[in-house]
Enzyme design. Structure first.
Site, PDB file in Angstrom:
ATOM      1  N   GLU A 142       0.842  -1.194   0.000  1.00  0.00           N
ATOM      2  CA  GLU A 142       0.000   0.000   0.000  1.00  0.00           C
ATOM      3  C   GLU A 142       0.881   1.249   0.000  1.00  0.00           C
ATOM      4  O   GLU A 142       1.875   1.331   0.701  1.00  0.00           O
ATOM      5  CB  GLU A 142      -0.894  -0.002   1.244  1.00  0.00           C
ATOM      6  CG  GLU A 142      -1.855   1.175   1.314  1.00  0.00           C
ATOM      7  CD  GLU A 142      -2.759   1.131   2.548  1.00  0.00           C
ATOM      8  OE1 GLU A 142      -3.827   1.742   2.511  1.00  0.00           O
ATOM      9  OE2 GLU A 142      -2.384   0.486   3.546  1.00  0.00           O
TER      10      GLU A 142
ATOM     11  N   CYS B 273      -5.736  -3.103   2.623  1.00  0.00           N
ATOM     12  CA  CYS B 273      -5.503  -2.870   4.037  1.00  0.00           C
ATOM     13  C   CYS B 273      -6.760  -3.030   4.907  1.00  0.00           C
ATOM     14  O   CYS B 273      -7.163  -4.140   5.210  1.00  0.00           O
ATOM     15  CB  CYS B 273      -4.875  -1.495   4.227  1.00  0.00           C
ATOM     16  SG  CYS B 273      -4.071  -1.283   5.846  1.00  0.00           S
TER      17      CYS B 273
ATOM     18  N   LYS C  21      -9.965   1.528  -2.415  1.00  0.00           N
ATOM     19  CA  LYS C  21     -10.192   1.075  -1.045  1.00  0.00           C
ATOM     20  C   LYS C  21     -11.619   1.382  -0.616  1.00  0.00           C
ATOM     21  O   LYS C  21     -12.076   2.529  -0.672  1.00  0.00           O
ATOM     22  CB  LYS C  21      -9.191   1.767  -0.125  1.00  0.00           C
ATOM     23  CG  LYS C  21      -9.101   1.212   1.283  1.00  0.00           C
ATOM     24  CD  LYS C  21      -7.940   1.910   2.008  1.00  0.00           C
ATOM     25  CE  LYS C  21      -7.666   1.315   3.369  1.00  0.00           C
ATOM     26  NZ  LYS C  21      -6.483   1.954   3.994  1.00  0.00           N
TER      27      LYS C  21
END
Length: 311
Positions: free
Chosen positions: A63, A184, A142
């Site tokens: 990331e 994440c 995301k």
């Protein structure tokens, strides 16, 4: 060799085709991003070339691999990706990844980068997957914003700058099969993983930058839980830890097998780890604990049916 697909069916579960991989070399090489984007891209290139020479067919970067991680950095380092393809001045990272995937003839997941969308004036945390010909195969924004407040430990609010994505991202990688890409904090929401696995993904990939608090608590636990829940492979790729940075990543990139066993785990420093993924492992795990034929959709809903998915 396990056949390229297998069919599961039960009285309570509709027929569904699941794709399993031929043996595949998965490699997360986590560089330590700094403030110089050009240097970050050059460092990533060095590590990707190293992994390719070692035989990797799917290479994963962490990331925010081209920039420091932090809300204060996202606008400065953001690149414009739309309309696609962007010009090189709009997104040097897009072109660097595309060229590198083509040069190495590998599938290359560019961790994530900050993205700016002029039409909406919004910023996103965005992952780009390129194929062996350098073609863009998938884009994932995301979905879940990293907004946490652990008293005395860490407070972080991604939503102060970033906006969330709105879809589950699945992509087919011939000849291996279908994978899912998320980022994440997305791993904390098992719905994404379940939907992806129910739609045939054999591998869930999460470029991520857990911190020293959440990493110690949950990094390995989340990876193993998503693998156990869905009997698939899970790969996590973190930036290497830099204690001089404003945000300290946990490190410990890892690959977990469908039985929730840790196949390989990096330390906190910069390191390339390799794992060979085999479809037989998925088959054996699901035969031994056959949850795919035991679900009770007469009792609860199949959340994969109405999900917003891009394939």
């Amino acid at each position: 060799m396990f056949p390229p697909w297998c069919h599961f069916q039960s009285p309570t579960e509709p027929p569904r085709q699941s794709t399993y991989p031929d043996p595949q070399r998965l490699t997360p090489p986590p560089p330590k991003p700094g403030a110089d984007k050009t240097h970050n891209l050059a460092r990533a290139r060095t590590r990707v070339l190293e992994a390719s020479r070692a035989g990797a067919s799917l290479i994963v970067l962490p990331e925010c691999f081209n920039s420091p991680y932090g809300s204060q950095y996202f606008p400065t380092y953001a690149e414009t990706l739309l309309p696609s393809p962007p010009t090189e001045s709009q997104s040097p990272t897009f072109h660097a990844l595309s060229a590198l995937a083509s040069e190495t003839k590998t599938y290359l997941l560019g961790g994530s980068i900050p993205e700016y969308v002029p039409s909406t004036q919004k910023y996103h945390n965005t992952s780009l997957l390129f194929g062996p010909a350098g073609e863009l195969m998938a884009t994932h924004r995301k979905v879940h914003m990293f907004d946490i407040d652990i008293p005395g430990k860490i407070t972080f609010k991604e939503s102060e700058v970033l906006s969330p994505g709105d879809k589950v991202t699945l992509v087919d990688l011939p000849p291996y099969g279908k994978i899912a890409v998320a980022i994440c904090y997305d791993i904390r929401f098992p719905e994404l993983a379940t939907i992806a696995a129910r739609r045939g993904a054999f591998l869930l990939l999460y470029p991520g930058a857990f911190n020293l608090t959440t990493g110690a608590l949950h990094w390995s636990l989340q990876a193993r839980a998503r693998a156990m829940d869905n009997q698939v492979y899970v790969g996590l790729c973190s930036p290497a830890r830099d204690m001089e940075a404003s945000y300290n990543a946990w490190g410990h990139s890892m690959v977990v097998d469908p039985n929730a066993g840790v196949m390989v785990e990096a330390g906190e420093g910069e390191e390339i780890v390799y794992a060979e993924l085999k479809g037989e492992m998925i088959e054996e795990t699901r035969k031994g604990i056959p949850i795919y034929t035991q679900r009770r959709f007469d009792v609860y809903q199949d959340i994969s049916k109405d999900a917003r998915i891009e394939e």
